[in-house]
Write an enzyme that holds these catalytic residues in place. Structure first.
Site, PDB file in Angstrom:
ATOM      1  N   ASP A  15      38.779   1.755  -1.670  1.00  0.00           N
ATOM      2  CA  ASP A  15      38.288   3.237  -1.811  1.00  0.00           C
ATOM      3  C   ASP A  15      37.540   3.684  -0.591  1.00  0.00           C
ATOM      4  O   ASP A  15      38.282   3.908   0.498  1.00  0.00           O
ATOM      5  CB  ASP A  15      37.135   2.823  -2.976  1.00  0.00           C
ATOM      6  CG  ASP A  15      36.461   4.171  -3.485  1.00  0.00           C
ATOM      7  OD1 ASP A  15      36.983   4.634  -4.416  1.00  0.00           O
ATOM      8  OD2 ASP A  15      35.571   4.456  -2.936  1.00  0.00           O
TER       9      ASP A  15
ATOM     10  N   HIS B 118      41.386   0.701 -10.861  1.00  0.00           N
ATOM     11  CA  HIS B 118      40.486   1.258  -9.448  1.00  0.00           C
ATOM     12  C   HIS B 118      39.865  -0.164  -8.759  1.00  0.00           C
ATOM     13  O   HIS B 118      40.218  -0.295  -7.740  1.00  0.00           O
ATOM     14  CB  HIS B 118      39.574   2.253  -9.439  1.00  0.00           C
ATOM     15  CG  HIS B 118      39.138   2.813  -8.411  1.00  0.00           C
ATOM     16  ND1 HIS B 118      40.209   3.378  -7.355  1.00  0.00           N
ATOM     17  CD2 HIS B 118      37.980   2.919  -7.783  1.00  0.00           C
ATOM     18  CE1 HIS B 118      39.527   3.715  -6.354  1.00  0.00           C
ATOM     19  NE2 HIS B 118      38.105   3.510  -6.578  1.00  0.00           N
TER      20      HIS B 118
ATOM     21  N   ASP C  60      45.683   2.755 -11.673  1.00  0.00           N
ATOM     22  CA  ASP C  60      44.634   3.389 -10.952  1.00  0.00           C
ATOM     23  C   ASP C  60      44.796   4.965 -11.028  1.00  0.00           C
ATOM     24  O   ASP C  60      45.829   5.176 -10.077  1.00  0.00           O
ATOM     25  CB  ASP C  60      44.225   2.997  -9.565  1.00  0.00           C
ATOM     26  CG  ASP C  60      43.273   3.466  -9.102  1.00  0.00           C
ATOM     27  OD1 ASP C  60      42.386   4.598  -9.485  1.00  0.00           O
ATOM     28  OD2 ASP C  60      42.611   3.068  -7.807  1.00  0.00           O
TER      29      ASP C  60
END
Length: 294
Positions: free
Chosen positions: A116, A271, A241
């Site tokens: 991320d 995710h 994701d």
């Protein structure tokens, strides 16, 4: 500058998170990291809106296999202090703050793990400190240069119109695992009120949507450095994701980094793949890089 410090008691008895806190100070901010185990070091960068709790499954496996694992909480997250003004948070400031944080920790021959927002921050740190980095592990992330997925835009719009982000709900919605209530509560532990969530609220708005936006030159420079990276790199993306869709998002890195092999598919994870398949990711790292060295 007003700073919120999450009360220490909110971190007591969190499931699977029985680690001693470690703190450094940067410009009057108390910043936290986990430092567990011994052996060659794995340095893990979390993203949005998670914190070092996300890495507990990987950490336990890697420590058990002879590694030292360091997980910093970014400013505004976890046990680190949280400036309450959203405008305080910028991409450059995150990189500068975590750099000054890590400068106070003994780090060498490091395996850097990113996911991320930990990608733009951690990969920039890695290429700027390549003398301290031996390997890269890249999970569900990107280096943003003005193009984003529909999944990301949906998330950005949600964050923009939601002043009090439901952290636990976000984590549950971005995992395939049915998280028990106590784990959802653990993800929410650092964020007891809206002012504690300023950093989390701001992150989606820092992603550049056009090539002229702030952050693009720095992320492009990181891409350029990675195109010359000649050390081992493991690219592992999950297959469900919507923000970083498999395999396309991971292929960007396998094509960019000369030493990257074929992308590893993490099946049945969303995710936050560290939550869904943390042990599997750790085992993929152990298989790719071999036994740890002291």
């Amino acid at each position: 500058m007003h700073v919120f410090r999450t009360p220490d008691e909110r971190f007591e008895n969190l499931p699977g998170y029985d680690y001693e806190p470690n703190y450094v100070e940067v410009d009057g901010l108390r910043l936290h990291h986990i430092d567990e185990g011994s052996g060659s070091t794995v340095l893990c960068f979390h993203g949005e809106p998670s914190w070092s709790y996300l890495y507990r499954h990987m950490l336990d496996r890697l420590v058990d296999q002879g590694h030292r694992v360091v997980c910093p909480d970014l400013v505004g997250f976890g046990r680190s202090d949280k400036p309450t003004d959203q405008a305080w948070y910028t991409y450059d400031r995150h990189v500068e703050t975590v750099t000054r944080h890590l400068d106070q920790i003994d780090l060498s021959d490091v395996t850097v793990v990113v996911q991320d927002w930990g990608g733009p921050i951690g990969l920039r740190w890695a290429v700027q400190h390549s003398d301290r980095v031996a390997r890269l592990v890249i999970l569900n992330t990107g280096l943003f240069t003005g193009r984003v997925s529909k999944g990301f835009m949906a998330w950005r719009e949600f964050a923009e119109r939601t002043p009090d982000l439901p952290i636990g709900m976000i984590l549950q919605g971005a995992t395939t695992t049915e998280l028990p209530p106590e784990v959802v509560a653990a993800y929410e532990a650092p964020f007891p009120n809206p002012e504690s969530k300023a950093g989390a609220q701001r992150f989606p708005l820092l992603v550049p949507l056009s090539p002229d936006d702030p952050g693009v030159p720095e992320m492009q420079a990181t891409r350029d450095e990675l195109s010359r990276w000649d050390k081992p790199a493991l690219i592992a993306f999950s297959d469900t994701d919507p923000v970083f869709p498999y395999p396309r998002a991971g292929d960007v890195f396998t094509e960019m980094i000369p030493a990257a092999g074929e992308q590893v598919r993490i099946e049945g994870a969303a995710h936050f793949l560290q939550e869904d398949r943390g042990v599997e990711i750790a085992d993929a790292m152990l298989a790719a890089f071999g036994a740890p060295t002291a």
